[in-house]
Design an enzyme around this catalytic site. Sequence first.
Site, PDB file in Angstrom:
ATOM      1  N   THR A 146       4.800  -0.646   1.678  1.00  0.00           N
ATOM      2  CA  THR A 146       5.334   0.702   1.897  1.00  0.00           C
ATOM      3  C   THR A 146       4.843   1.163   3.278  1.00  0.00           C
ATOM      4  OG1 THR A 146       3.483   1.616   0.631  1.00  0.00           O
ATOM      5  CG2 THR A 146       5.562   1.332  -0.528  1.00  0.00           C
ATOM      6  N   LYS A 168      -0.224  -4.714  -2.198  1.00  0.00           N
ATOM      7  CA  LYS A 168       0.239  -3.654  -1.306  1.00  0.00           C
ATOM      8  C   LYS A 168      -0.509  -2.379  -1.664  1.00  0.00           C
ATOM      9  CE  LYS A 168       2.493  -0.548  -1.736  1.00  0.00           C
ATOM     10  NZ  LYS A 168       2.256   0.911  -2.131  1.00  0.00           N
ATOM     11  N   THR A 179      -4.521   2.612  -5.354  1.00  0.00           N
ATOM     12  CA  THR A 179      -3.068   2.692  -5.521  1.00  0.00           C
ATOM     13  C   THR A 179      -2.410   1.523  -4.928  1.00  0.00           C
ATOM     14  OG1 THR A 179      -2.949   5.000  -5.373  1.00  0.00           O
ATOM     15  CG2 THR A 179      -0.956   3.838  -4.934  1.00  0.00           C
ATOM     16  N   GLU A 259      -4.065   4.042   5.332  1.00  0.00           N
ATOM     17  CA  GLU A 259      -3.317   4.982   6.174  1.00  0.00           C
ATOM     18  C   GLU A 259      -4.216   5.762   7.127  1.00  0.00           C
ATOM     19  OE1 GLU A 259      -1.285   7.495   3.447  1.00  0.00           O
ATOM     20  OE2 GLU A 259       0.320   6.054   3.087  1.00  0.00           O
TER      21      GLU A 259
END
Lengths: 383, 383
Positions: A146, A168, A179, A259
């Site tokens: 993602t 992922k 997650t 991120e």
Amino acid sequence: MSITAPQGFVAAGVTAGLKPSGRADVALVRNLGPSMSAAAVFTSNRVFAAPVKWSRQAVADGQLQAVILNSGGANACTGPEGFADSAATASRVADRLGLITDNVAVCSTGLIGVRLPMDLLLAGVDDAAASLAPDGGPDAARAIMTTDTVPKEAVAEGAGWSIGGMAKGAGMLAPGLATMLVVLTTDAELPADALQGALREATRLSFDRADSDGCMSTNDTVILMSSGASGVTPGVAEFTASLTALCQDLARHLIADAEGAAHEIAIEVTGAASERDAELVGREIARSNLFKCAIFGGDPNWGRVLSAIGVTDAAFDADDLDVSFNGVMVCRAGQIGEPRDLVDLSGRHVRVTVDLHAGDRSATILTNDLTYDYVKENAEYST
Amino acid sequence: MSITAPQGFVAAGVTAGLKPSGRADVALVRNLGPSMSAAAVFTSNRVFAAPVKWSRQAVADGQLQAVILNSGGANACTGPEGFADSAATASRVADRLGLITDNVAVCSTGLIGVRLPMDLLLAGVDDAAASLAPDGGPDAARAIMTTDTVPKEAVAEGAGWSIGGMAKGAGMLAPGLATMLVVLTTDAELPADALQGALREATRLSFDRADSDGCMSTNDTVILMSSGASGVTPGVAEFTASLTALCQDLARHLIADAEGAAHEIAIEVTGAASERDAELVGREIARSNLFKCAIFGGDPNWGRVLSAIGVTDAAFDADDLDVSFNGVMVCRAGQIGEPRDLVDLSGRHVRVTVDLHAGDRSATILTNDLTYDYVKENAEYST
């Protein structure tokens, strides 16, 4: 090769058009057997997505023949219709490959609260089924990305058997499973209960100790499938150790690609009265936004570490706490230790060591710093 | 007028040179009596600062004659020497004002792990003692500011009596007391145990429900002193209600001025089986960095709200959850509700309402968004 490194597996990754980016978004992994033993662990979030509900049922009998995964939509908070979508996806895989629907697990990742475009997805399933190949692992690993910037794969070799894995997950990374979606494959021959025991232990010591941003997802899934194609049955302890090392490797990949992160932080808590205490203290530090900002700013701010430790019920005396940043003990016995300016936090890797002086147990939690880019990614984009 | 609004109090705020900025940094509040009843609540952090240790002892007998406060240094994690510094500060106040040392509370705020420059501080105490005035409240409120941009004051009026308050705190704001120092004064005549009961209830419903960044400080202190100078003894329920409203007002001031915040967020949880459940759910949402980033980005991301609710053990069924942003129910019964684009998050104030449909209890948690400026303030400056 990753998930197709062990014998008895084929995989594919294709583009169904679920993502605006036009990147690959549907992955399929098939176990060719002869065994179809499987195990899985799922998010402990009580708000869990339709594919989690489906896959829990599918793996309940300890058998899986395939896993279908999509990015571009989490299929979470989508009600009975969303569950029907997961079932229809599994059914389509079973149709195309001549499998039993209940032996097909489903994983989804992406935005919560949006129905999947089923026409596109089912066409993607057909494409993936037609594309299955013994060297399809890397394509599958790319199709589940993602906001990941790189695919995450790993392989572990045993004596005549091997384990492969792909993962992922770059945000909403938190305990009780970071997650993420993870598929693990092995050609070792082990019954489902042995697989489940090994998987529980491996995830406890790896993904459960990766906590990038404290936010637990609705879709976390780790699936382990055994083909038994090697004909070798390793000892459970040996297999568990190998699986744990591989999962820890994948967990490091996840934290490395989190991120917006500028630092990868290992918080090592030693001298704990119990492993639970060590984990608890490490996790509380990992969740302190002030601590995470300080690391981003290159500041070995041990006061923020102590104030985080102080909200836990772990066994310790505040006057005994030692805290080191990259080997420099800036806090000794709960007070000012070595000068802060001896600490260099300019590198990407940071090790914070806390000695509770309350026992001999330890644990290491992996986390990231809190940066402008984390805020930017999560303010500008829906997940 | 704030803390000097009630009869029987004088205060001062002076500059001792503890802060590089050269702003006021020492505040003194004296209770002239005739009563010297007092109550206090402190941080529940197990790593607590020397002044907290000192003040716990000072107020243990339910009596205080004065509170001395400094910004520019928290005197936390400073060992026995730090405790001696707090004692010396109280002693100097007692000397200058002819009080009993054990009746002087001490509060400090600023960087953890640094000794206070006692020569400067003690000279500041002398200056403050000489500057005490019936209109000194506003000066005192300014002298306790750290990264606060405005002083926080409030007054509540009863029938013949009043309550005044001042607060500071802009970061490390979290439950079990938002990181802050608060001094409350009243000329109502109430015994120490009544004051303590009222203060516990008031802080539970105000500061304990303000959670800006999830980080609990080592120095949080709320002190309430009664002069009894009005000669009026209000009913305990009436006094508690008034005190609670005043504390809620101060808590809103704190959240309004939180470090780097772009939004003030009220998370109202209704339909809970218990007040504890409502608080728990509100707090978990308030601590979700993904939720906080979404608000900063103007995104009514209800998926992040549900995923935060799902990690609690509160009573609810995931298929019953309603979530509204500024009155628009974007999630109804755990699924997609009204369109997200009906929600306008451009204003500074945001109200998120969660209905658990599990009972009739409710609670509101106040928090802030996660912004570039929060990261900037906390990465660039030590606290």
